[in-house]
Motif scaffolding. Structure first.
Motif, mmCIF file in Angstrom:
data_model
loop_
_atom_site.group_PDB
_atom_site.id
_atom_site.type_symbol
_atom_site.label_atom_id
_atom_site.label_comp_id
_atom_site.label_asym_id
_atom_site.label_seq_id
_atom_site.Cartn_x
_atom_site.Cartn_y
_atom_site.Cartn_z
ATOM 1 N N GLU A 53 0.844 -1.190 0.000
ATOM 2 C CA GLU A 53 0.000 0.000 0.000
ATOM 3 C C GLU A 53 0.880 1.241 0.000
ATOM 4 N N ILE A 54 0.364 2.323 -0.599
ATOM 5 C CA ILE A 54 1.125 3.563 -0.678
ATOM 6 C C ILE A 54 0.426 4.648 0.125
ATOM 7 N N VAL A 55 1.053 5.794 0.221
ATOM 8 C CA VAL A 55 0.550 6.903 1.010
ATOM 9 C C VAL A 55 -0.828 7.363 0.530
ATOM 10 N N PHE A 56 -1.038 7.411 -0.779
ATOM 11 C CA PHE A 56 -2.252 8.006 -1.324
ATOM 12 C C PHE A 56 -3.475 7.099 -1.266
ATOM 13 N N ASP A 57 -3.281 5.812 -1.342
ATOM 14 C CA ASP A 57 -4.415 4.897 -1.394
ATOM 15 C C ASP A 57 -3.865 3.473 -1.423
ATOM 16 N N ARG A 58 -4.745 2.525 -1.379
ATOM 17 C CA ARG A 58 -4.325 1.121 -1.479
ATOM 18 C C ARG A 58 -3.642 0.865 -2.820
ATOM 19 N N ILE A 59 -4.286 1.279 -3.889
ATOM 20 C CA ILE A 59 -3.740 1.211 -5.244
ATOM 21 C C ILE A 59 -3.965 2.587 -5.863
ATOM 22 N N ALA A 60 -2.935 3.181 -6.417
ATOM 23 C CA ALA A 60 -3.087 4.493 -7.045
ATOM 24 C C ALA A 60 -3.665 4.320 -8.438
ATOM 25 N N ASP A 61 -4.857 4.825 -8.636
ATOM 26 C CA ASP A 61 -5.521 4.773 -9.934
ATOM 27 C C ASP A 61 -5.236 6.104 -10.627
ATOM 28 N N ILE A 62 -4.169 6.135 -11.403
ATOM 29 C CA ILE A 62 -3.721 7.375 -12.021
ATOM 30 C C ILE A 62 -4.500 7.623 -13.310
ATOM 31 N N VAL A 63 -5.192 8.747 -13.340
ATOM 32 C CA VAL A 63 -5.999 9.143 -14.489
ATOM 33 C C VAL A 63 -5.673 10.605 -14.794
ATOM 34 N N ILE A 64 -5.508 10.923 -16.069
ATOM 35 C CA ILE A 64 -5.225 12.301 -16.460
ATOM 36 C C ILE A 64 -6.462 13.156 -16.180
ATOM 37 N N LYS A 65 -6.229 14.280 -15.483
ATOM 38 C CA LYS A 65 -7.329 15.179 -15.126
ATOM 39 C C LYS A 65 -7.024 16.589 -15.617
ATOM 40 N N LYS A 66 -8.049 17.263 -16.101
ATOM 41 C CA LYS A 66 -7.881 18.624 -16.602
ATOM 42 C C LYS A 66 -7.452 19.580 -15.490
ATOM 43 N N ASP A 67 -8.019 19.427 -14.300
ATOM 44 C CA ASP A 67 -7.719 20.305 -13.170
ATOM 45 C C ASP A 67 -6.888 19.576 -12.108
ATOM 46 N N ALA A 68 -5.841 18.920 -12.558
ATOM 47 C CA ALA A 68 -5.008 18.098 -11.663
ATOM 48 C C ALA A 68 -4.374 18.940 -10.562
ATOM 49 N N TYR A 69 -4.338 18.381 -9.367
ATOM 50 C CA TYR A 69 -3.716 19.056 -8.232
ATOM 51 C C TYR A 69 -2.282 18.595 -8.011
ATOM 52 N N THR A 70 -1.855 17.592 -8.754
ATOM 53 C CA THR A 70 -0.493 17.091 -8.648
ATOM 54 C C THR A 70 -0.013 16.647 -10.017
ATOM 55 N N GLN A 71 1.282 16.690 -10.236
ATOM 56 C CA GLN A 71 1.861 16.352 -11.536
ATOM 57 C C GLN A 71 1.522 14.927 -11.970
ATOM 58 N N GLY A 72 1.296 14.041 -11.030
ATOM 59 C CA GLY A 72 0.985 12.657 -11.348
ATOM 60 C C GLY A 72 -0.302 12.467 -12.126
ATOM 61 N N PHE A 73 -1.169 13.468 -12.118
ATOM 62 C CA PHE A 73 -2.441 13.376 -12.842
ATOM 63 C C PHE A 73 -2.448 14.242 -14.100
ATOM 64 N N THR A 74 -1.260 14.624 -14.581
ATOM 65 C CA THR A 74 -1.146 15.427 -15.803
ATOM 66 C C THR A 74 -0.488 14.587 -16.894
ATOM 67 N N LEU A 75 -0.339 15.163 -18.061
ATOM 68 C CA LEU A 75 0.325 14.495 -19.177
ATOM 69 C C LEU A 75 1.846 14.579 -19.087
ATOM 70 N N VAL A 76 2.372 15.283 -18.076
ATOM 71 C CA VAL A 76 3.814 15.436 -17.906
ATOM 72 C C VAL A 76 4.423 14.100 -17.441
ATOM 73 N N ASP A 77 5.456 13.644 -18.138
ATOM 74 C CA ASP A 77 6.121 12.395 -17.757
ATOM 75 C C ASP A 77 6.772 12.499 -16.384
ATOM 76 N N LEU A 78 6.664 11.436 -15.628
ATOM 77 C CA LEU A 78 7.350 11.334 -14.346
ATOM 78 C C LEU A 78 8.408 10.235 -14.456
ATOM 79 N N PRO A 79 9.562 10.436 -13.847
ATOM 80 C CA PRO A 79 10.540 9.334 -13.830
ATOM 81 C C PRO A 79 10.032 8.212 -12.936
ATOM 82 N N LEU A 80 10.609 7.020 -13.066
ATOM 83 C CA LEU A 80 10.250 5.914 -12.174
ATOM 84 C C LEU A 80 10.494 6.353 -10.740
ATOM 85 N N HIS A 81 9.550 6.050 -9.859
ATOM 86 C CA HIS A 81 9.660 6.445 -8.459
ATOM 87 C C HIS A 81 8.682 5.620 -7.635
#
Length: 84
Positions: A53-81
């Motif tokens: 389990e991670i900090v945000f939820d049991r499983i992070a369901d990452i979905v692109i959002k127009k009004d994203a509050y964090t980079q993880g929900f945008t089209l911007v690439d994230l490095p492996l982490h």
């Protein structure tokens, strides 16, 4: 990163074995053309091992959002982490 097609994994045991061996040796694989149904990721992950389990939820369901509050929900690439 090593990519594997989900539909081929479901129908070809040699390909499934290759994906599992890659996962074991590399620690990560990219699954393409996987179902998008809710809970699929968690169900598939349990076939590979224990799910941490991670900090945000049991499983992070990452979905692109127009009004994203964090980079993880945008089209911007994230490095492996990890989010642990």
């Amino acid at each position: 990163m090593f990519s594997f097609d989900y539909e081929k994994i479901e129908s070809d045991n040699k390909y499934l074995k290759e994906m599992l061996e890659t996962f074991l040796s590399q620690g990560i694989v990219k699954l393409c053309n996987a179902p998008i149904e809710k809970n699929f990721v968690e169900q598939f992950a349990y076939q590979l091992g224990c799910v941490r389990e991670i900090v945000f939820d049991r499983i992070a369901d990452i979905v692109i959002k127009k009004d994203a509050y964090t980079q993880g929900f945008t089209l911007v690439d994230l490095p492996l982490h990890t989010d642990c």
